[in-house]
Design an enzyme around this catalytic site. Structure first.
Site, PDB file in Angstrom:
ATOM      1  N   LYS A   1       0.856  -1.197   0.000  1.00 43.23           N
ATOM      2  CA  LYS A   1       0.000   0.000   0.000  1.00 43.23           C
ATOM      3  C   LYS A   1       0.888   1.241   0.000  1.00 43.23           C
ATOM      4  O   LYS A   1       1.731   1.417   0.894  1.00 43.23           O
ATOM      5  CB  LYS A   1      -0.850  -0.010   1.265  1.00 43.23           C
ATOM      6  CG  LYS A   1      -2.322   0.197   1.020  1.00 43.23           C
ATOM      7  CD  LYS A   1      -3.059  -0.036   2.318  1.00 43.23           C
ATOM      8  CE  LYS A   1      -4.462   0.487   2.241  1.00 43.23           C
ATOM      9  NZ  LYS A   1      -5.139   0.341   3.525  1.00 43.23           N
TER      10      LYS A   1
HETATM   11  O1  G3P Z   1      -9.233   1.360   4.355  1.00 39.07           O
HETATM   12  C1  G3P Z   1      -9.078   2.642   4.885  1.00 39.07           C
HETATM   13  C2  G3P Z   1      -9.663   2.703   6.227  1.00 39.07           C
HETATM   14  O2  G3P Z   1      -8.972   1.892   7.137  1.00 39.07           O
HETATM   15  C3  G3P Z   1      -9.895   4.042   6.767  1.00 39.07           C
HETATM   16  O3  G3P Z   1     -11.111   3.952   7.368  1.00 39.07           O
HETATM   17  O4  G3P Z   1     -12.911   4.492   8.901  1.00 39.07           O
HETATM   18  O5  G3P Z   1     -10.565   5.219   9.418  1.00 39.07           O
HETATM   19  O6  G3P Z   1     -11.847   6.301   7.597  1.00 39.07           O
HETATM   20  P1  G3P Z   1     -11.627   5.057   8.383  1.00 39.07           P
END
Ligand code: G3P
Length: 274
Positions: A97
């Site tokens: 990533k």
């Molecule tokens: O895949 C990206 C993710 O982990 C971010 O998610 O919920 O922290 O915006 P969030």
């Protein structure tokens, strides 16, 4: 649409694979921090290396994204190669990533280092998931650099739009795909009205130009948003465990189960149960 789980928690990954519906795993440094903090708080020994190897084995046959931590071309290329060399032999399923733009300030010297690193790592046959995508044009750049997946962050776009107008919300609250209306106007982020809209715009561009890079809808917060990124044509959605579970729930299903179960007559039970 493929379904990935967005977590580094082994138990969640194990459980989700046991359902037979999972197509991959995504992690990031914040998700790794969560498990390290959790293990430490329980007084357990933390070997992140063996932990990651367990994840890779559990996910055998499906991609697992592991993120770099550097912010320069050199660091990201070195780290990407190191992660791939160390972990890909375990189950041959590592995707590295890379952030689309690792700069901490706009117009910084290293703003193209993510794109350059993607190009170099792709040439070295390391599959890339390009992360932190907030505009369709970032997705296009990442695809041009050779990324296998691009990850538009749907939920964080919605958070940002809501925050700008001072709306209070819980992380898992639904945000309308068609945008948030205020004083008769739909709010937007430079032509993007919601996270789902961001995903849709990425998909449309890739379809128009027959770009093979997959759109991986990330930062998904609820089942309805998952449905909407599926309708928008996302190739993959990566979901927290609670969203995977939410995708099977409806109160009428529970109600229906209760009444069907209550109506079972012995004559029918005998046939079914043998
Ligand atoms: O895949 C990206 C993710 O982990 C971010 O998610 O919920 O922290 O915006 P969030």
């Amino acid at each position: 649409m493929e379904i990935f789980i967005d977590t580094a928690k082994l138990e969640e990954i194990e459980q989700a694979y046991s359902y037979g519906i999972l197509d991959g795993v995504t992690t990031n440094p914040s998700l790794v921090k969560k498990i390290v903090d959790d293990l430490k708080s329980k007084g357990k020994d933390v070997s992140v290396e063996s932990y990651i190897k367990k994840i890779l084995k559990l996910a055998r046959g499906t991609p697992v994204s592991l993120e770099v931590i550097g912010t320069t071309y050199k660091e990201m290329v070195e780290e990407g190669k190191r992660l791939f060399k160390k972990f890909n032999p375990v189950a041959k399923n590592v995707y590295v990533k890379i952030p689309v733009n690792p700069a901490f300030e706009e117009d910084s010297e290293n703003m193209f280092d993510g794109i350059k690193a993607i190009k170099t790592l792709t040439k070295a046959r390391i599959p890339i998931n390009c992360t932190l995508i907030f505009t369709p044009e970032q997705a296009l750049m990442a695809a041009k650099a050779g990324a296998s997946f691009v990850s538009p962050f749907a939920g964080r776009i919605d958070d940002d739009i809501r925050k700008r107008v001072g709306v209070k919300f819980e992380k898992s609250d639904y945000f309308p795909a068609s945008g948030w209306e205020k004083s008769g106007k739909i709010l937007e982020d430079n032509g993007v009205v919601s996270g789902v809209d961001l995903v849709w715009q990425c998909v449309e561009i890739f379809r128009t130009y027959n770009i093979k890079t997959k759109v991986l809808a990330a930062s998904i917060r609820n089942a309805r948003q998952t449905r909407e990124v599926a309708l928008a044509g996302a190739d993959i959605a990566t979901l927290p465990f609670y969203v995977i579970k939410e995708m099977l729930t409806h109160y009428k299903t529970i109600e229906g189960m209760k009444s069907f179960t209550a109506d079972v007559v012995p004559e029918y039970a005998k046939i079914v149960k043998g």
